[in-house]
Design a protein around this motif. Structure first.
Motif, PDB file in Angstrom:
ATOM      1  N   UNK A   1     -36.176  63.228  -6.994  1.00 34.84           N
ATOM      2  CA  UNK A   1     -36.179  63.201  -5.713  1.00 34.84           C
ATOM      3  C   UNK A   1     -34.961  62.543  -5.018  1.00 34.84           C
ATOM      4  N   UNK A   2     -34.789  62.342  -3.857  1.00 42.08           N
ATOM      5  CA  UNK A   2     -33.634  61.959  -3.008  1.00 42.08           C
ATOM      6  C   UNK A   2     -33.998  60.757  -2.183  1.00 42.08           C
ATOM      7  N   UNK A   3     -33.037  59.762  -2.096  1.00 38.93           N
ATOM      8  CA  UNK A   3     -33.152  58.924  -0.954  1.00 38.93           C
ATOM      9  C   UNK A   3     -34.192  57.651  -1.041  1.00 38.93           C
ATOM     10  N   UNK A   4     -34.682  57.489  -2.541  1.00 38.19           N
ATOM     11  CA  UNK A   4     -35.618  56.196  -2.830  1.00 38.19           C
ATOM     12  C   UNK A   4     -35.127  55.555  -3.961  1.00 38.19           C
ATOM     13  N   UNK A   5     -35.089  54.256  -4.113  1.00 42.74           N
ATOM     14  CA  UNK A   5     -35.072  53.443  -5.585  1.00 42.74           C
ATOM     15  C   UNK A   5     -35.960  54.092  -6.329  1.00 42.74           C
ATOM     16  N   UNK A   6     -35.433  54.392  -7.556  1.00 46.96           N
ATOM     17  CA  UNK A   6     -36.281  54.438  -8.982  1.00 46.96           C
ATOM     18  C   UNK A   6     -35.521  53.730  -9.939  1.00 46.96           C
ATOM     19  N   UNK A   7     -36.615  53.347 -10.972  1.00 46.67           N
ATOM     20  CA  UNK A   7     -35.989  52.428 -12.158  1.00 46.67           C
ATOM     21  C   UNK A   7     -35.010  53.411 -12.930  1.00 46.67           C
ATOM     22  N   UNK A   8     -35.103  54.636 -12.705  1.00 44.76           N
ATOM     23  CA  UNK A   8     -34.081  55.626 -13.422  1.00 44.76           C
ATOM     24  C   UNK A   8     -32.441  55.207 -13.040  1.00 44.76           C
ATOM     25  N   UNK A   9     -32.458  55.018 -11.887  1.00 47.56           N
ATOM     26  CA  UNK A   9     -30.979  54.806 -11.499  1.00 47.56           C
ATOM     27  C   UNK A   9     -30.775  53.219 -11.915  1.00 47.56           C
ATOM     28  N   UNK A  10     -31.738  52.265 -11.630  1.00 45.06           N
ATOM     29  CA  UNK A  10     -31.650  50.896 -11.733  1.00 45.06           C
ATOM     30  C   UNK A  10     -31.193  50.459 -13.209  1.00 45.06           C
ATOM     31  N   UNK A  11     -31.716  51.260 -14.260  1.00 44.49           N
ATOM     32  CA  UNK A  11     -31.670  50.875 -15.498  1.00 44.49           C
ATOM     33  C   UNK A  11     -30.494  51.865 -16.230  1.00 44.49           C
ATOM     34  N   UNK A  12     -30.108  52.546 -15.371  1.00 47.74           N
ATOM     35  CA  UNK A  12     -28.753  53.486 -16.090  1.00 47.74           C
ATOM     36  C   UNK A  12     -27.333  52.910 -15.982  1.00 47.74           C
ATOM     37  N   UNK A  13     -27.375  51.359 -15.395  1.00 43.94           N
ATOM     38  CA  UNK A  13     -26.079  50.815 -15.347  1.00 43.94           C
ATOM     39  C   UNK A  13     -25.967  49.598 -15.915  1.00 43.94           C
TER      40      UNK A  13
ATOM     41  N   UNK B   1     -40.010  41.727 -10.835  1.00 41.42           N
ATOM     42  CA  UNK B   1     -39.115  42.954 -11.031  1.00 41.42           C
ATOM     43  C   UNK B   1     -39.462  43.805 -12.110  1.00 41.42           C
ATOM     44  N   UNK B   2     -38.794  44.730 -12.364  1.00 41.23           N
ATOM     45  CA  UNK B   2     -39.122  45.830 -13.263  1.00 41.23           C
ATOM     46  C   UNK B   2     -39.511  45.401 -14.592  1.00 41.23           C
TER      47      UNK B   2
ATOM     48  N   UNK C   1     -45.391  56.453 -11.746  1.00 38.05           N
ATOM     49  CA  UNK C   1     -44.314  55.542 -12.095  1.00 38.05           C
ATOM     50  C   UNK C   1     -43.111  55.898 -11.380  1.00 38.05           C
ATOM     51  N   UNK C   2     -42.345  54.868 -11.085  1.00 33.77           N
ATOM     52  CA  UNK C   2     -40.962  55.087 -10.132  1.00 33.77           C
ATOM     53  C   UNK C   2     -39.968  55.395 -11.326  1.00 33.77           C
ATOM     54  N   UNK C   3     -40.232  56.263 -12.396  1.00 24.14           N
ATOM     55  CA  UNK C   3     -39.295  56.457 -13.504  1.00 24.14           C
ATOM     56  C   UNK C   3     -39.613  57.825 -14.107  1.00 24.14           C
ATOM     57  N   UNK C   4     -39.000  58.366 -15.016  1.00 29.72           N
ATOM     58  CA  UNK C   4     -39.039  59.485 -15.551  1.00 29.72           C
ATOM     59  C   UNK C   4     -38.236  59.600 -16.831  1.00 29.72           C
ATOM     60  N   UNK C   5     -38.771  60.418 -17.820  1.00 27.82           N
ATOM     61  CA  UNK C   5     -37.958  60.580 -19.093  1.00 27.82           C
ATOM     62  C   UNK C   5     -38.629  61.989 -19.806  1.00 27.82           C
ATOM     63  N   UNK C   6     -38.003  62.398 -20.657  1.00 29.91           N
ATOM     64  CA  UNK C   6     -38.283  63.586 -21.331  1.00 29.91           C
ATOM     65  C   UNK C   6     -39.759  63.301 -22.266  1.00 29.91           C
TER      66      UNK C   6
ATOM     67  N   UNK D   1     -34.495  58.000 -23.693  1.00 30.60           N
ATOM     68  CA  UNK D   1     -33.945  57.455 -22.355  1.00 30.60           C
ATOM     69  C   UNK D   1     -34.414  57.886 -21.019  1.00 30.60           C
ATOM     70  N   UNK D   2     -34.254  57.064 -20.102  1.00 26.89           N
ATOM     71  CA  UNK D   2     -34.687  57.425 -18.654  1.00 26.89           C
ATOM     72  C   UNK D   2     -33.681  58.360 -18.181  1.00 26.89           C
ATOM     73  N   UNK D   3     -34.263  59.439 -17.441  1.00 29.27           N
ATOM     74  CA  UNK D   3     -33.321  60.398 -16.914  1.00 29.27           C
ATOM     75  C   UNK D   3     -32.311  59.877 -16.062  1.00 29.27           C
ATOM     76  N   UNK D   4     -31.254  60.582 -15.848  1.00 26.57           N
ATOM     77  CA  UNK D   4     -30.173  60.056 -15.031  1.00 26.57           C
ATOM     78  C   UNK D   4     -29.972  60.393 -13.568  1.00 26.57           C
ATOM     79  N   UNK D   5     -31.086  60.778 -13.281  1.00 24.79           N
ATOM     80  CA  UNK D   5     -31.453  61.013 -11.788  1.00 24.79           C
ATOM     81  C   UNK D   5     -32.735  60.589 -11.347  1.00 24.79           C
TER      82      UNK D   5
END
Length: 534
Positions: free
Chosen positions: A307-319, A336-337, A365-370, A375-379
């Protein structure tokens, strides 16, 4: 290996998981009852058990998980799956998704209609209420003051709110309670937590009563087999600290090792199909072919959308900064998460108009992984996992060795019936219809899994085989009933054997329409009442 035989009890409960913790509580409430609770795993003192997101570090960890593997499954296009089962005080309630779900009233009414009196919805609802401590207090459907704490989720997500709006646009209305007997609709899941901490069966039922002098709890104690006098179970043999022990039960032994463990120990003890036991050199005490048969599980199809334009755990947890903020939020507010269950938004629906009641469940779920453990996806992405609530496929659990330290063969036979393949195809179509609604359009969802395969039933069922995985709900391998494949009667006594009951998810004739942990507690509650009634 030395043997000790100096242990005498009235009741022995094998397995200190979800059911076993409650059974130990109830059976030892009378000081005159001497109770032994045996657990192959260890204490639930691992910190990741209690932090909700810690399931990531408990599943696949031999400290807390049996780490089973399934046999290659034809329905999954030859794939094997990891098959987690709790191996610690609290059992699966120490490593699961913490979702509080009873199922549908029709589930239990069907058990009763199959010849199991006392198991209808009106019979079991008081049991659910009696053990419950619901955040909203007592009412017609919920209890307060019990041991089993139920709370609302402690966070929400914009993308999940929009998915709920899209589901409504697709004809699935919002609801505010999944646990009144008809769970069709959408809502954030209620969870077994207390103030942002996991609330497992050990905390709820065992810790408050471990001081009882008539209760003995042994961890690191792996049951090897049951002891018999003729066809009466007289005790349990187990190994602890490298030594073999035999404990005697003057009243009853209660199996509470779950759909995998209970079937395995019965078979290793000579209760099961003679055709399985004879080649393994196990003396047959009772030829009971249903032991280990009738395995049922909810197969989840993990559909992933970038997706675009929404917060998900993927981006929060990848930094590093995002991880630091997540940790700080939990430390300061228990929210929180880190406080969230693996799945937050639930949707129950009919996969097609032909269904008479909701037959699929979404865990959104606000996340994704293989796959789990990677690890969570980097998008940015969300996952809409959808499972068939009432599969018609049946698998089995079969020992391959008399040694209970050796994992049994587990074959789920997912998608082995035409009905299940049709539901899988229809479920993918339903998900695409929800995601195609205007409420999600601004996020420009793009399907990553399974991807744009064809829309024929055959293509979609094949895609389901590629992305399907367990949602960790095995039941049914010691089914209750009176047909040729049943193992226990409606009082949970093992057919043809005295002094032995099974009281866990394995006794379900058919799987409940939702997450199975709290129904397992209900089974243990009812079993305790029947045992104490004599």
């Amino acid at each position: 290996m030395t043997t000790s035989s100096a242990m005498d009890f009235d009741y022995i409960v094998v397995g200190a998981g979800t059911a076993g913790c409650l059974l130990a509580n109830r059976l030892s409430a009378n000081p005159a009852n001497r109770v032994l609770l045996l657990e192959a795993g260890g204490e639930d003192n691992y910190h990741w058990i209690h932090i909700p997101v810690g399931y990531l570090y408990c599943i696949g960890n031999p400290r807390t998980d049996w780490c089973y593997k399934t046999k290659a499954d034809p329905g999954l296009n030859g794939r094997e799956l990891g098959y987690p089962r709790g191996r610690v005080l609290g059992g699966c309630s120490s490593i699961n998704g913490m979702i509080y779900m009873r199922g549908q009233s029709a589930d239990y009414d069907s058990w009763m209609a199959e010849g199991n009196p006392g198991w209808g919805w009106n019979d079991v609802l008081p049991l659910f209420k009696g053990m419950e401590d619901h955040h909203a207090g007592a009412n017609e459907f919920h209890g307060a003051g019990g041991e089993w704490r139920v709370e609302r989720a402690r966070l929400s997500w914009e993308i999940l709110d929009s998915f709920r709006d899209a589901a409504e646009q697709a004809g699935i209305a919002p609801v505010n309670d999944f646990n009144k007997g008809d769970n069709e609709g959408s809502d954030y899941f209620e969870v077994n937590q207390r103030s942002g901490w996991r609330w497992n069966a050990s905390k709820a039922f065992l810790r408050p009563i471990k001081h009882r002098r008539n209760l003995t709890v042994m961890t690191g104690a792996r049951t090897t087999h049951l002891e018999f006098s003729g066809r009466r179970v007289t005790g349990v043999a187990f190994i602890k600290d490298g030594h073999k022990h035999i404990a005697t039960a003057h009243k009853e032994v209660v199996m509470a090792c779950g759909a995998i463990g209970s079937a395995q120990i019965l078979q290793a003890s000579g209760i099961g199909a003679a055709s399985l036991l004879n080649p393994l050199g196990i003396p047959v005490v009772h030829d009971l072919p249903g032991v280990g048969q009738n395995l049922q599980d909810h197969l989840q199809l993990r559909m992933v959308y970038r997706i675009e334009g929404a917060k998900t755990l993927n981006m929060m947890a990848n930094s590093l900064w995002g991880k630091a903020m997540i940790g700080l939020q939990y430390a300061l507010t228990r929210s929180g998460p880190m406080s969230m269950a693996p799945s937050q938004l639930g949707v129950f629906a009919k996969s097609s108009p032909a269904q008479s009641r909701a037959n699929v469940e979404y865990h959104v779920q606000p996340l994704s992984l293989e796959k789990f453990g990677e690890p969570l996806h980097d998008f940015p992405a969300f996952t809409a996992s959808v499972c068939n609530l009432r599969p018609t496929s049946r698998g089995h659990v079969r020992i391959t060795s008399p040694d209970t330290n050796q994992a049994p063969e587990i074959l789920c036979n997912y998608l082995s019936t035409a009905e299940d393949r049709q539901v899988a195809a229809d479920s993918i179509r339903l998900t695409r219809r929800i995601v195609g609604q205007s409420a999600l359009a601004k996020y420009k969802p793009h399907e990553i899994k399974p991807g744009m395969v064809g829309d024929t039933d055959e293509a979609l069922a094949n895609a389901a085989g590629n992305i399907g995985t367990t949602i960790f709900h095995p039941v049914g391998t010691c089914k209750m009933g009176h047909d040729d494949m049943s193992v226990v009667d409606s009082s949970l006594r093992v057919h043809g054997i005295e002094g032995l009951r099974v009281a866990d998810a394995s006794i379900m004739p058919t799987i409940t329409s939702g997450n199975t942990n709290s129904p397992t507690l209900m089974i243990a509650e009812k079993a305790a009442q029947m045992i104490l009634a004599g």
